[in-house]
Write a protein that holds these residues in place. Structure first.
Motif, mmCIF file in Angstrom:
data_model
loop_
_atom_site.group_PDB
_atom_site.id
_atom_site.type_symbol
_atom_site.label_atom_id
_atom_site.label_comp_id
_atom_site.label_asym_id
_atom_site.label_seq_id
_atom_site.Cartn_x
_atom_site.Cartn_y
_atom_site.Cartn_z
ATOM 1 N N ASP B 16 0.986 -1.220 -0.045
ATOM 2 C CA ASP B 16 -0.083 0.085 -0.252
ATOM 3 C C ASP B 16 0.827 1.426 -0.180
ATOM 4 O OD1 ASP B 16 -2.273 -1.502 -0.047
ATOM 5 O OD2 ASP B 16 -2.456 -1.589 2.031
ATOM 6 N N ASP B 17 1.840 1.293 0.513
ATOM 7 C CA ASP B 17 2.987 2.217 0.756
ATOM 8 C C ASP B 17 3.544 2.590 -0.444
ATOM 9 O OD1 ASP B 17 4.678 4.348 1.856
ATOM 10 O OD2 ASP B 17 6.112 2.925 1.624
ATOM 11 N N ILE B 18 3.959 1.607 -1.286
ATOM 12 C CA ILE B 18 4.472 1.649 -2.687
ATOM 13 C C ILE B 18 3.618 2.434 -3.589
ATOM 14 C CG2 ILE B 18 5.472 0.794 -4.689
ATOM 15 C CD1 ILE B 18 6.844 -1.314 -2.522
ATOM 16 N N LEU B 19 2.252 1.676 -3.383
ATOM 17 C CA LEU B 19 1.428 2.105 -4.490
ATOM 18 C C LEU B 19 1.009 3.813 -4.014
ATOM 19 C CD1 LEU B 19 -1.359 -0.662 -4.612
ATOM 20 C CD2 LEU B 19 0.700 -0.332 -6.027
ATOM 21 N N ASP B 20 0.640 4.203 -2.805
ATOM 22 C CA ASP B 20 0.526 5.553 -2.372
ATOM 23 C C ASP B 20 1.416 6.491 -2.952
ATOM 24 O OD1 ASP B 20 -1.770 4.651 -1.173
ATOM 25 O OD2 ASP B 20 -0.886 4.740 0.810
ATOM 26 N N ARG B 21 2.806 6.038 -2.723
ATOM 27 C CA ARG B 21 3.989 6.796 -3.254
ATOM 28 C C ARG B 21 4.020 6.891 -4.849
ATOM 29 N NH1 ARG B 21 9.435 6.148 -0.374
ATOM 30 N NH2 ARG B 21 8.992 5.074 1.757
ATOM 31 N N ALA B 22 3.498 5.855 -5.268
ATOM 32 C CA ALA B 22 3.205 5.761 -6.857
ATOM 33 C C ALA B 22 2.288 6.832 -7.222
ATOM 34 C CB ALA B 22 3.247 4.701 -7.597
ATOM 35 N N SER B 23 1.121 7.153 -6.524
ATOM 36 C CA SER B 23 0.104 7.824 -6.910
ATOM 37 C C SER B 23 0.671 9.419 -6.654
ATOM 38 C CB SER B 23 -1.058 7.675 -6.105
ATOM 39 O OG SER B 23 -1.561 6.399 -6.123
ATOM 40 N N ALA B 24 1.420 9.550 -5.637
ATOM 41 C CA ALA B 24 1.821 10.920 -5.209
ATOM 42 C C ALA B 24 2.810 11.452 -6.523
ATOM 43 C CB ALA B 24 2.566 10.905 -3.981
ATOM 44 N N ILE B 25 3.672 10.594 -7.015
ATOM 45 C CA ILE B 25 4.650 10.489 -7.984
ATOM 46 C C ILE B 25 3.882 10.931 -9.322
ATOM 47 C CG2 ILE B 25 6.428 9.421 -9.630
ATOM 48 C CD1 ILE B 25 7.298 7.812 -6.707
ATOM 49 N N GLU B 26 2.903 10.076 -9.618
ATOM 50 C CA GLU B 26 2.092 10.460 -10.757
ATOM 51 C C GLU B 26 1.620 11.757 -10.851
ATOM 52 O OE1 GLU B 26 -1.277 8.687 -11.271
ATOM 53 O OE2 GLU B 26 -1.423 8.165 -13.182
ATOM 54 N N GLU B 27 1.261 12.391 -9.650
ATOM 55 C CA GLU B 27 0.687 13.500 -9.713
ATOM 56 C C GLU B 27 1.818 14.529 -9.531
ATOM 57 O OE1 GLU B 27 -2.154 13.615 -6.296
ATOM 58 O OE2 GLU B 27 -3.287 11.928 -7.707
ATOM 59 N N GLY B 28 3.012 14.146 -9.736
ATOM 60 C CA GLY B 28 4.104 15.276 -9.678
ATOM 61 C C GLY B 28 4.767 15.428 -8.422
ATOM 62 N N ALA B 29 4.242 14.925 -7.346
ATOM 63 C CA ALA B 29 4.805 15.095 -6.035
ATOM 64 C C ALA B 29 6.029 14.274 -5.835
ATOM 65 C CB ALA B 29 3.845 14.790 -4.851
ATOM 66 N N TYR B 30 7.327 14.725 -6.224
ATOM 67 C CA TYR B 30 8.416 14.105 -5.986
ATOM 68 C C TYR B 30 9.296 14.920 -6.065
ATOM 69 C CZ TYR B 30 8.901 13.606 -11.133
ATOM 70 O OH TYR B 30 9.156 13.645 -12.452
ATOM 71 N N ASP B 31 10.645 14.683 -5.535
ATOM 72 C CA ASP B 31 11.773 15.784 -5.508
ATOM 73 C C ASP B 31 12.629 15.021 -6.800
ATOM 74 O OD1 ASP B 31 14.287 16.816 -5.359
ATOM 75 O OD2 ASP B 31 14.501 16.150 -3.379
ATOM 76 N N PRO B 32 12.854 15.917 -7.860
ATOM 77 C CA PRO B 32 13.782 15.294 -9.048
ATOM 78 C C PRO B 32 15.172 15.236 -8.644
ATOM 79 C CG PRO B 32 12.868 17.484 -9.307
ATOM 80 C CD PRO B 32 12.292 17.117 -8.308
ATOM 81 N N ASP B 33 15.556 15.727 -7.468
ATOM 82 C CA ASP B 33 16.992 15.384 -7.257
ATOM 83 C C ASP B 33 17.247 14.551 -5.945
ATOM 84 O OD1 ASP B 33 18.011 17.336 -9.170
ATOM 85 O OD2 ASP B 33 17.002 18.957 -7.769
ATOM 86 N N LEU B 34 16.305 13.804 -5.668
ATOM 87 C CA LEU B 34 16.153 12.882 -4.431
ATOM 88 C C LEU B 34 17.248 12.037 -4.594
ATOM 89 C CD1 LEU B 34 14.334 11.890 -1.861
ATOM 90 C CD2 LEU B 34 13.449 10.067 -3.428
ATOM 91 N N LEU B 35 17.461 11.306 -5.769
ATOM 92 C CA LEU B 35 18.539 10.387 -5.722
ATOM 93 C C LEU B 35 19.919 10.913 -6.528
ATOM 94 C CD1 LEU B 35 16.258 7.130 -6.867
ATOM 95 C CD2 LEU B 35 17.136 8.072 -4.453
ATOM 96 N N ASN B 36 19.907 12.273 -6.508
ATOM 97 C CA ASN B 36 21.122 12.763 -7.025
ATOM 98 C C ASN B 36 22.463 12.072 -6.338
ATOM 99 O OD1 ASN B 36 22.926 14.570 -8.024
ATOM 100 N ND2 ASN B 36 21.789 16.549 -7.503
ATOM 101 N N GLY B 37 23.229 11.980 -7.060
ATOM 102 C CA GLY B 37 24.628 11.151 -6.544
ATOM 103 C C GLY B 37 24.385 9.684 -6.407
ATOM 104 N N LYS B 38 23.280 9.048 -6.591
ATOM 105 C CA LYS B 38 23.192 7.532 -6.430
ATOM 106 C C LYS B 38 23.446 6.995 -7.813
ATOM 107 C CE LYS B 38 21.592 7.634 -2.131
ATOM 108 N NZ LYS B 38 22.334 6.889 -0.798
ATOM 109 N N ILE B 39 23.824 5.750 -7.642
ATOM 110 C CA ILE B 39 24.211 5.038 -9.131
ATOM 111 C C ILE B 39 23.498 3.590 -9.098
ATOM 112 C CG2 ILE B 39 25.718 3.855 -10.645
ATOM 113 C CD1 ILE B 39 27.894 5.955 -9.597
ATOM 114 N N LEU B 40 22.823 3.481 -10.004
ATOM 115 C CA LEU B 40 21.864 2.177 -10.004
ATOM 116 C C LEU B 40 22.618 1.291 -11.058
ATOM 117 C CD1 LEU B 40 19.262 0.356 -9.438
ATOM 118 C CD2 LEU B 40 18.319 1.353 -11.460
#
Ligand SMILES: Nc1ncnc2c1ncn2[C@@H]1O[C@H](COP(=O)(O)OP(=O)(O)O)[C@@H](O)[C@H]1O
Ligand SMILES: [Mg+2]
Ligand SMILES: [Zn+2]
Lengths: 154, 298
Positions: B16-40
């Motif tokens: 439920d937490d992941i789905l809620d986060r995805a809903s927020a992200i879909e509405e634009g509620a996320y920090d585009p620099d959140l993973l700055n400096g991270k490598i996948l």
């Protein structure tokens, strides 16, 4: 020797070691396999197969001289001989009796039947199965073994 | 540190937490620099366009960077390196690993050798948790998951996406309806597991018997290889092809889903119907994978 063991000739008395009694008839060799005792062993052992038993109809007995089974070895035996009783013999006497217990996890004992499972690839891991209500489930691929577990012993 | 290997190990609260986060992200509620400096590290031992690209897109949208395995033929894997060694090495190069591998259990093994979180992006016929999460997300965009009627059409014997989705849905008290060709029914062990959770399973011979009562129809591909000859395949597959006529009686909120790629399972004329959700479903891979990356990297 204070008392003559009941199976007399079939299983001759040992001084020190382990007697595994009440193995399901015909599973004695599988029990040896599970203990890592193969054809080229230096162990002194005897196996009696399909001897009459009042409780079980037919049973197997395995006797290993000069080796006392460890608790984890005893638990492995539960896979194929859940009714087995393990008798530790010292100076001809039964000094300890251990019932087998089904372990929650079986590691490095069964080969996963799924050829696509990573545990069958050339990787530095041991097979690992969780004991569940309906059988043994592979930690890696979730394959469930529900019967004929002896056939999968490594 | 947490890995995401199998949806079965993710608690309902976490789903439920992941789905809620995805809903927020879909509405634009996320920090585009959140993973700055991270490598996948994207380790795809098997070709995959969607899953691979959507993980890259998700990482970029959160300001992170992605490194790749490159061509397998030219790598140390071709020289016979074990997966365990590859993972040990790569986990020193990145902050998280996304793994797609042809062997079942590969991601579990990776999690045992990695110093950084591992996300399973599909292991052979095994688990593919990000697919399941985006499927759940797509349904939840239309209505709550609890108590809904979900139909599964097609190959339920070998279809791993259907298996994982059905298992995940069983936590929400859904009723599962199956419509399959003979021989491609749900595997008995999965049926047992679902029934154990109290899930009701209803087996139907024809889609028309149940279509009007469904909230969701999840269509899976019937693979040619499962049939002895092309003729046998064609005659079965044509009976399980979804057409506009078959959807004439659906309810107002009904949605039609498919994990894609589709071949013949859905008539292209269905694409323009309001119930068709499979392209949104594929698009949902990005917000879901952004939510998953947030979860393991923050
Ligand atoms: N010194 C020994 N050498 C070989 N086998 C023995 C010895 N002592 C006992 N046994 C065997 O160990 C098993 C357990 O012995 P015991 O405790 O006397 O009998 P039970 O468990 O049948 O009541 C029996 O199969 C018996 O034959
Ligand atoms: Mg006796
Ligand atoms: Zn396995």
């Amino acid at each position: 020797m204070k008392r003559k063991p009941e199976e007399g000739l079939l299983i001759s008395p040992i001084r020190n070691g382990t007697v595994i009694d009440h193995i399901d008839g015909g599973e004695g060799l599988s029990v040896l396999r599970i203990l890592g005792i193969t054809g080229r062993t230096t162990e002194e052992l005897s196996v009696a197969t399909n001897v009459g038993s009042r409780q079980m109809g037919k049973k197997d007995i395995v006797k290993i001289e000069n080796r006392e089974l460890l608790k984890e070895e005893v638990d492995r035996i539960s896979l194929i001989a859940p009714k087995a009783s393990i008798n530790i013999i010292r100076e001809y006497q039964v000094k300890e009796k251990i019932g087998v217990e089904i372990p929650s996890e079986v590691i490095g004992v069964i080969k996963c039947p799924n050829p696509g499972c990573i545990s069958n690839a050339n990787e530095p891991i041991q097979s690992s199965f969780a004991c569940q209500k309906r059988g043994y489930r592979c930690r890696y691929c979730d394959t469930l073994i529900t019967r004929d577990i002896a056939a999968y012993i490594i | 540190m947490r890995h995401i290997i199998s949806i079965n190990e993710v608690s309902t609260e976490e789903i439920d937490d992941i789905l809620d986060r995805a809903s927020a992200i879909e509405e634009g509620a996320y920090d585009p620099d959140l993973l700055n400096g991270k490598i996948l590290a994207n380790l795809f031992f098997e070709p995959s366009t969607r899953t691979q690209m959507s993980f890259v897109s998700a990482m970029f949208r959160l300001g992170g960077k992605v490194i790749n395995l490159g061509s397998i033929e030219a790598s140390s894997i071709a020289k016979g390196e074990t997966l365990a060694d590859t993972i040990r090495v790569v986990s020193g190069y990145a902050d998280a690993i996304v793994l797609r591998h042809p062997k079942e259990g590969a991601a579990r093994l990776a999690s045992e050798f990695s110093d950084v979180p591992v996300i399973n992006a599909g292991d052979g016929a095994g688990q593919h948790p990000s697919q399941t999460l985006l499927d759940l997300f797509t349904i939840r965009q239309s209505f709550p998951l609890n108590g809904i009627n979900v139909g599964f059409l097609g190959d339920l014997r070998y279809g791993r996406t259907a298996h994982s989705l059905a298992t995940a849905l069983s936590r929400y008290g859904v009723i599962i309806h199956t419509i399959t060709p003979p021989g491609l029914e749900l595997p008995p062990s999965l049926t047992h597991d679902l029934l154990d959770t109290g899930t009701k399973i209803v087996v139907h011979e024809h889609l028309e018997d149940i279509i009007a009562d469904l909230d969701v129809l999840y269509v899976t591909r019937i693979q040619r290889e499962r049939f002895p000859d092309p003729g046998a395949y064609a005659s079965v597959a044509s009976g399980y092809r979804v057409t506009p006529e078959m959807l004439a009686d659906v309810s107002d909120r009904f949605i039609l889903m498919h994990p894609l790629p589709r071949v013949d399972e859905i008539d292209p004329q269905v694409d323009s119907m309001p119930c068709a959700r499979y392209f949104e479903q594929a698009r949902n891979g990005v917000p879901i994978r952004m939510a998953m990356l947030q979860k393991v990297l923050v």
